[in-house]
Design a protein around this motif. Structure first.
Motif, PDB file in Angstrom:
ATOM      1  N   LYS A 151      20.654  66.660  24.285  1.00 50.42           N
ATOM      2  CA  LYS A 151      19.534  66.472  23.390  1.00 50.42           C
ATOM      3  C   LYS A 151      19.107  67.210  22.532  1.00 50.42           C
ATOM      4  CE  LYS A 151      16.767  65.120  26.991  1.00 50.42           C
ATOM      5  NZ  LYS A 151      15.580  64.936  27.446  1.00 50.42           N
ATOM      6  N   GLU A 152      19.658  68.519  22.681  1.00 46.25           N
ATOM      7  CA  GLU A 152      19.080  69.577  21.802  1.00 46.25           C
ATOM      8  C   GLU A 152      20.047  69.259  20.474  1.00 46.25           C
ATOM      9  OE1 GLU A 152      18.692  71.547  25.708  1.00 46.25           O
ATOM     10  OE2 GLU A 152      19.733  69.806  24.960  1.00 46.25           O
ATOM     11  N   GLN A 153      21.248  68.443  20.472  1.00 44.63           N
ATOM     12  CA  GLN A 153      22.250  68.558  19.617  1.00 44.63           C
ATOM     13  C   GLN A 153      22.129  67.335  18.613  1.00 44.63           C
ATOM     14  OE1 GLN A 153      25.666  68.822  22.678  1.00 44.63           O
ATOM     15  NE2 GLN A 153      25.992  70.768  21.589  1.00 44.63           N
ATOM     16  N   PRO A 154      22.064  67.640  17.180  1.00 46.69           N
ATOM     17  CA  PRO A 154      21.848  66.579  16.438  1.00 46.69           C
ATOM     18  C   PRO A 154      22.560  65.119  16.766  1.00 46.69           C
ATOM     19  CG  PRO A 154      21.651  68.464  14.943  1.00 46.69           C
ATOM     20  CD  PRO A 154      22.434  68.948  16.458  1.00 46.69           C
ATOM     21  N   PRO A 155      23.811  65.214  16.955  1.00 44.83           N
ATOM     22  CA  PRO A 155      24.520  64.117  17.197  1.00 44.83           C
ATOM     23  C   PRO A 155      24.124  62.959  18.031  1.00 44.83           C
ATOM     24  CG  PRO A 155      25.889  65.776  16.683  1.00 44.83           C
ATOM     25  CD  PRO A 155      24.863  66.386  17.139  1.00 44.83           C
ATOM     26  N   PHE A 156      23.123  63.621  19.176  1.00 43.70           N
ATOM     27  CA  PHE A 156      22.677  62.824  20.458  1.00 43.70           C
ATOM     28  C   PHE A 156      21.790  61.515  19.762  1.00 43.70           C
ATOM     29  CE2 PHE A 156      19.424  61.798  23.037  1.00 43.70           C
ATOM     30  CZ  PHE A 156      20.085  61.458  24.425  1.00 43.70           C
ATOM     31  N   TRP A 157      21.033  61.862  18.796  1.00 41.55           N
ATOM     32  CA  TRP A 157      20.104  61.035  18.581  1.00 41.55           C
ATOM     33  C   TRP A 157      20.596  59.605  17.763  1.00 41.55           C
ATOM     34  CZ3 TRP A 157      15.959  61.290  21.527  1.00 41.55           C
ATOM     35  CH2 TRP A 157      15.650  62.539  21.954  1.00 41.55           C
ATOM     36  N   ALA A 177      10.970  70.190  26.415  1.00 39.38           N
ATOM     37  CA  ALA A 177      11.694  71.337  25.778  1.00 39.38           C
ATOM     38  C   ALA A 177      11.420  71.371  24.187  1.00 39.38           C
ATOM     39  CB  ALA A 177      13.317  70.949  26.177  1.00 39.38           C
ATOM     40  N   GLU A 178      10.884  72.282  23.797  1.00 39.23           N
ATOM     41  CA  GLU A 178      10.746  72.117  22.320  1.00 39.23           C
ATOM     42  C   GLU A 178      12.066  72.043  21.331  1.00 39.23           C
ATOM     43  OE1 GLU A 178       8.639  75.404  19.022  1.00 39.23           O
ATOM     44  OE2 GLU A 178       7.775  74.961  20.815  1.00 39.23           O
ATOM     45  N   SER A 179      13.175  72.493  22.077  1.00 40.94           N
ATOM     46  CA  SER A 179      14.464  72.280  21.289  1.00 40.94           C
ATOM     47  C   SER A 179      14.891  70.936  21.108  1.00 40.94           C
ATOM     48  CB  SER A 179      15.547  73.291  21.813  1.00 40.94           C
ATOM     49  OG  SER A 179      15.569  72.996  23.278  1.00 40.94           O
ATOM     50  N   VAL A 180      14.409  70.275  22.133  1.00 40.66           N
ATOM     51  CA  VAL A 180      14.857  68.894  21.991  1.00 40.66           C
ATOM     52  C   VAL A 180      13.965  68.170  21.139  1.00 40.66           C
ATOM     53  CG1 VAL A 180      14.803  66.595  23.330  1.00 40.66           C
ATOM     54  CG2 VAL A 180      15.878  68.875  24.419  1.00 40.66           C
ATOM     55  N   ALA A 185      12.731  65.350  16.172  1.00 43.22           N
ATOM     56  CA  ALA A 185      11.831  65.553  14.803  1.00 43.22           C
ATOM     57  C   ALA A 185      12.790  65.382  13.605  1.00 43.22           C
ATOM     58  CB  ALA A 185      10.746  66.606  14.798  1.00 43.22           C
ATOM     59  N   ASP A 186      14.044  66.138  13.639  1.00 39.67           N
ATOM     60  CA  ASP A 186      14.860  66.225  12.590  1.00 39.67           C
ATOM     61  C   ASP A 186      15.384  64.662  12.200  1.00 39.67           C
ATOM     62  OD1 ASP A 186      14.180  68.841  11.859  1.00 39.67           O
ATOM     63  OD2 ASP A 186      15.961  69.476  13.086  1.00 39.67           O
ATOM     64  N   PHE A 187      15.614  64.157  13.193  1.00 33.86           N
ATOM     65  CA  PHE A 187      16.019  62.657  13.311  1.00 33.86           C
ATOM     66  C   PHE A 187      15.106  61.667  12.794  1.00 33.86           C
ATOM     67  CE2 PHE A 187      16.900  58.605  15.497  1.00 33.86           C
ATOM     68  CZ  PHE A 187      18.155  58.250  14.908  1.00 33.86           C
ATOM     69  N   ILE A 189      11.982  60.695  14.671  1.00 28.16           N
ATOM     70  CA  ILE A 189      11.156  60.408  15.726  1.00 28.16           C
ATOM     71  C   ILE A 189       9.672  60.660  15.280  1.00 28.16           C
ATOM     72  CG2 ILE A 189      10.582  60.139  18.021  1.00 28.16           C
ATOM     73  CD1 ILE A 189      13.594  60.252  18.924  1.00 28.16           C
ATOM     74  N   ALA A 190       8.898  59.793  15.059  1.00 28.99           N
ATOM     75  CA  ALA A 190       7.490  59.992  14.509  1.00 28.99           C
ATOM     76  C   ALA A 190       6.497  60.575  15.531  1.00 28.99           C
ATOM     77  CB  ALA A 190       6.910  58.832  14.091  1.00 28.99           C
ATOM     78  N   HIS A 191       6.655  60.162  16.963  1.00 31.27           N
ATOM     79  CA  HIS A 191       5.478  60.511  17.931  1.00 31.27           C
ATOM     80  C   HIS A 191       6.173  61.236  19.016  1.00 31.27           C
ATOM     81  CE1 HIS A 191       2.840  57.488  15.897  1.00 31.27           C
ATOM     82  NE2 HIS A 191       4.106  56.847  15.800  1.00 31.27           N
ATOM     83  N   LEU A 192       5.781  62.610  18.684  1.00 34.97           N
ATOM     84  CA  LEU A 192       6.485  63.700  19.849  1.00 34.97           C
ATOM     85  C   LEU A 192       5.431  64.437  20.643  1.00 34.97           C
ATOM     86  CD1 LEU A 192       8.898  65.127  17.069  1.00 34.97           C
ATOM     87  CD2 LEU A 192       9.519  63.745  18.921  1.00 34.97           C
TER      88      LEU A 192
END
Length: 227
Positions: A151-157, A177-180, A185-187, A189-192
């Protein structure tokens, strides 16, 4: 000061939830990886606990943030231990965090889908679903091992979105996890929301860049579907 912003439920149509440290008490995993694994490694290799701890944590650090970090088969091979079997030693520590079940019930009653999105290996997922009632309230469970990225890796989302067909702008993700959360957020997703109290065996984490919760009551429960 902790930002305990409630969820604007009128803007949320899909709920994504982490498992370990968010829905479930991370104490189980902390005890397992910090105590049980080094102890077993020490006994197998005739080392002191301190020597074994240092070697095991060096191996951990090499893989943190990658899919291998969460892969029990990888660690069984790497350390020469039966990791799934060792987990049974502390299975009694698997517990649901307070107020999680009422929250899941409220999400179900609101008509919104709730998906478990976890980095946990399939064995861990099955073990925890068998010992807790959370599965009854989830629409699906997806592990990063199915997706092929952590989940920390951009291709996951984008791959997860292809599986679940959710609108990032109308999606809530809760994770410890803040890294997740940063990758999500970079992908877009608005509500974190960040869970700050992942383990009953450790003090709460400091608040980071994302709105937070100490327990699920802080989110506010969604209103019941009137249809």
């Amino acid at each position: 000061m902790i930002n305990l912003a409630r969820v604007p439920w009128s803007e949320v149509r899909c709920v994504l939830l982490d498992m370990d440290g968010t829905l479930l008490d991370l104490k189980f995993d902390d005890v397992f990886f910090r105590q049980v694994v080094p102890k077993a490694f020490a006994e197998k290799n005739s080392l002191t606990f301190e020597e074994a701890y240092a070697r095991v944590f060096a191996a951990y650090s090499e893989n943190q943030g990658t899919l291998a970090w969460y892969d029990l088969d990888y660690w069984s091979d790497r350390l020469g231990l039966d990791i799934p079997l060792l987990k049974e030693e502390v299975a009694h520590l698997i517990r649901v965090h307070p107020h999680v079940l009422p929250f899941l019930e409220a999400v179900r009653a609101s008509g919104r889908p709730a998906h478990l999105v976890t980095n946990a290996h399939g064995h861990s997922l099955r073990m925890k679903l068998a010992r807790t009632p959370i599965g009854a309230w989830l629409d699906s469970t997806i592990t990063s091992h199915e997706i092929g990225w952590a989940k920390e890796q951009p291709p996951f989302w984008p791959l997860l979105q292809a599986r679940l067909d959710f609108d990032p702008a109308a999606t809530l993700l809760v994770d410890d996890a803040e890294s997740v959360l940063a990758a999500a957020a970079d992908f877009g997703i608005a509500h974190l929301r960040q869970a700050l109290n992942p383990s009953s065996g450790a003090p709460p984490k400091p608040s980071g860049r994302f709105p937070a919760l100490m327990d699920f009551r802080d989110l506010g429960f969604p209103p019941r579907d009137q249809e």
